[in-house]
Design a protein around this motif. Sequence first.
Motif, PDB file in Angstrom:
ATOM      1  N   GLN A 193      22.084  33.780  16.071  1.00 18.89           N
ATOM      2  CA  GLN A 193      20.793  33.918  16.601  1.00 18.89           C
ATOM      3  C   GLN A 193      20.815  34.730  17.807  1.00 18.89           C
ATOM      4  N   ARG A 194      20.039  35.589  18.462  1.00 21.34           N
ATOM      5  CA  ARG A 194      20.029  36.054  19.407  1.00 21.34           C
ATOM      6  C   ARG A 194      18.836  35.747  20.459  1.00 21.34           C
ATOM      7  N   THR A 195      19.312  35.046  21.638  1.00 14.03           N
ATOM      8  CA  THR A 195      18.112  34.641  22.402  1.00 14.03           C
ATOM      9  C   THR A 195      17.396  35.915  23.021  1.00 14.03           C
ATOM     10  N   PRO A 196      16.320  35.591  23.749  1.00 17.74           N
ATOM     11  CA  PRO A 196      15.650  36.730  24.569  1.00 17.74           C
ATOM     12  C   PRO A 196      16.476  37.223  25.532  1.00 17.74           C
ATOM     13  N   SER A 197      17.357  36.410  26.118  1.00 15.16           N
ATOM     14  CA  SER A 197      18.427  36.973  27.461  1.00 15.16           C
ATOM     15  C   SER A 197      19.539  37.761  26.883  1.00 15.16           C
ATOM     16  N   GLY A 198      19.602  37.787  25.534  1.00 15.94           N
ATOM     17  CA  GLY A 198      20.913  38.584  24.925  1.00 15.94           C
ATOM     18  C   GLY A 198      21.989  38.016  24.421  1.00 15.94           C
ATOM     19  N   LEU A 199      21.911  36.509  24.500  1.00  6.85           N
ATOM     20  CA  LEU A 199      23.061  35.709  24.030  1.00  6.85           C
ATOM     21  C   LEU A 199      22.985  35.405  22.702  1.00  6.85           C
ATOM     22  N   TYR A 200      24.017  35.590  21.833  1.00  8.17           N
ATOM     23  CA  TYR A 200      24.245  35.060  20.280  1.00  8.17           C
ATOM     24  C   TYR A 200      24.737  33.688  20.454  1.00  8.17           C
ATOM     25  N   ILE A 201      24.106  32.759  19.550  1.00  8.12           N
ATOM     26  CA  ILE A 201      24.467  31.638  19.378  1.00  8.12           C
ATOM     27  C   ILE A 201      24.525  31.343  17.810  1.00  8.12           C
ATOM     28  N   GLU A 202      25.600  30.607  17.449  1.00  9.97           N
ATOM     29  CA  GLU A 202      25.647  30.039  16.114  1.00  9.97           C
ATOM     30  C   GLU A 202      25.930  28.391  16.176  1.00  9.97           C
ATOM     31  N   ILE A 203      25.015  27.631  16.022  1.00  9.90           N
ATOM     32  CA  ILE A 203      25.311  26.110  15.884  1.00  9.90           C
ATOM     33  C   ILE A 203      26.070  25.705  14.881  1.00  9.90           C
ATOM     34  N   LEU A 204      27.274  25.231  14.997  1.00 12.11           N
ATOM     35  CA  LEU A 204      28.373  24.838  14.012  1.00 12.11           C
ATOM     36  C   LEU A 204      27.925  23.202  13.787  1.00 12.11           C
ATOM     37  N   ASP A 205      27.527  22.542  14.876  1.00 13.15           N
ATOM     38  CA  ASP A 205      27.259  20.941  14.427  1.00 13.15           C
ATOM     39  C   ASP A 205      26.253  20.625  15.663  1.00 13.15           C
ATOM     40  N   PRO A 206      25.057  20.675  14.976  1.00  7.74           N
ATOM     41  CA  PRO A 206      24.076  20.188  16.060  1.00  7.74           C
ATOM     42  C   PRO A 206      24.162  18.972  16.788  1.00  7.74           C
ATOM     43  N   GLY A 207      25.210  18.007  16.809  1.00  4.25           N
ATOM     44  CA  GLY A 207      25.194  16.877  17.693  1.00  4.25           C
ATOM     45  C   GLY A 207      24.298  15.751  17.278  1.00  4.25           C
ATOM     46  N   LYS A 208      24.058  14.919  18.163  1.00  4.51           N
ATOM     47  CA  LYS A 208      23.071  13.967  17.838  1.00  4.51           C
ATOM     48  C   LYS A 208      22.426  13.562  19.202  1.00  4.51           C
ATOM     49  N   GLY A 209      21.404  12.907  19.320  1.00  5.85           N
ATOM     50  CA  GLY A 209      20.814  12.556  20.689  1.00  5.85           C
ATOM     51  C   GLY A 209      19.857  13.573  20.974  1.00  5.85           C
ATOM     52  N   ASP A 210      19.512  13.419  22.533  1.00  2.00           N
ATOM     53  CA  ASP A 210      18.472  14.377  22.964  1.00  2.00           C
ATOM     54  C   ASP A 210      18.990  15.721  23.430  1.00  2.00           C
ATOM     55  N   LEU A 211      18.410  16.862  23.465  1.00  5.52           N
ATOM     56  CA  LEU A 211      18.826  17.921  23.983  1.00  5.52           C
ATOM     57  C   LEU A 211      19.193  17.970  25.477  1.00  5.52           C
ATOM     58  N   TYR A 212      20.159  18.553  25.623  1.00  6.23           N
ATOM     59  CA  TYR A 212      20.503  18.715  27.275  1.00  6.23           C
ATOM     60  C   TYR A 212      19.346  19.573  27.969  1.00  6.23           C
ATOM     61  N   LYS A 213      19.121  19.060  29.123  1.00  7.23           N
ATOM     62  CA  LYS A 213      18.036  19.450  29.986  1.00  7.23           C
ATOM     63  C   LYS A 213      18.556  19.785  31.540  1.00  7.23           C
ATOM     64  N   GLU A 214      17.806  20.581  32.179  1.00  6.54           N
ATOM     65  CA  GLU A 214      18.358  20.834  33.644  1.00  6.54           C
ATOM     66  C   GLU A 214      18.410  19.478  34.430  1.00  6.54           C
ATOM     67  N   GLY A 215      19.810  19.622  35.013  1.00  9.74           N
ATOM     68  CA  GLY A 215      20.162  18.358  35.726  1.00  9.74           C
ATOM     69  C   GLY A 215      20.988  17.280  34.989  1.00  9.74           C
ATOM     70  N   ASP A 216      21.261  17.604  33.602  1.00 12.21           N
ATOM     71  CA  ASP A 216      22.409  16.637  32.964  1.00 12.21           C
ATOM     72  C   ASP A 216      23.730  17.187  32.959  1.00 12.21           C
ATOM     73  N   PRO A 217      24.520  16.205  33.280  1.00 10.98           N
ATOM     74  CA  PRO A 217      26.107  16.402  33.183  1.00 10.98           C
ATOM     75  C   PRO A 217      26.650  16.799  32.063  1.00 10.98           C
ATOM     76  N   VAL A 218      27.413  17.596  31.811  1.00  7.25           N
ATOM     77  CA  VAL A 218      28.024  18.229  30.728  1.00  7.25           C
ATOM     78  C   VAL A 218      29.459  18.291  30.682  1.00  7.25           C
ATOM     79  N   ASN A 219      30.217  17.787  29.642  1.00  3.34           N
ATOM     80  CA  ASN A 219      31.593  17.722  29.438  1.00  3.34           C
ATOM     81  C   ASN A 219      31.798  18.844  28.550  1.00  3.34           C
ATOM     82  N   LEU A 220      32.770  19.996  28.729  1.00  2.00           N
ATOM     83  CA  LEU A 220      32.585  20.754  27.693  1.00  2.00           C
ATOM     84  C   LEU A 220      34.210  21.216  27.347  1.00  2.00           C
ATOM     85  N   GLU A 221      34.261  21.123  26.281  1.00  2.00           N
ATOM     86  CA  GLU A 221      35.875  21.620  25.684  1.00  2.00           C
ATOM     87  C   GLU A 221      35.423  22.923  25.137  1.00  2.00           C
ATOM     88  N   TYR A 222      36.350  23.669  25.307  1.00  2.49           N
ATOM     89  CA  TYR A 222      35.927  25.435  24.813  1.00  2.49           C
ATOM     90  C   TYR A 222      37.298  26.258  24.709  1.00  2.49           C
TER      91      TYR A 222
END
Length: 194
Positions: free
Chosen positions: A71-100
């Motif tokens: 899916q293309r977002t209005p900013s131009g980013l293309y994203i495909e969610i492979l696994d939605p995860g669980k819990g609440d969506l991340y929001k501004e101010g939330d800390p994130v640990n990201l493997e990439y």
Amino acid sequence: MRKYFIIIMLLVSACGLMVSCDQKTTGSVVSSSEGTKDDKDAPYVEGNKNIMRRENEEMQMFIQRYGWQMQRTPSGLYIEILDPGKGDLYKEGDPVNLEYRTFLLTGEMIYCSDSLGPQHFVVNRSEGIDALHEAVQMLRPDAKARLVIPSYLAYGVAGDGDRIQGLQPIMMEIHLTENQKPSQEKFLANPYNY
């Protein structure tokens, strides 16, 4: 003598008229050659549009080559969610640990958390590429996603100064690791922790 005086006066008057006429002409030329700021910026704006159009075509061909459903977002980013995860969506101010894993659109892997370690950041409050801050807010803890990122949401005109050149779109596979989600206090002490 009087004859010379009259000639000199006529010459001075003529010179004065010529200068005054020249100033009026120059003034009108200057005012007509001055364009608006939009007129002056038009070639740059058009150039940027062409760059964005070219990048978008390159990204779409890349996505089609692999048959991904993105899916293309209005900013131009293309994203495909492979696994939605669980819990609440991340929001501004939330800390994130990201493997990439980060790839060029040639398929060459250039960065990987397996060798460099995970990225830690606070959503919209830390440095980092804009695309990650945007994408994370569409995900939940333990989610997995694939991103195709235009250069203006990645490393821009300058590149990253290492392996990614300027104006180069990239692809990332990301995993937001829930079990290692860092504490808020750690990030408040050092918001630029990656």
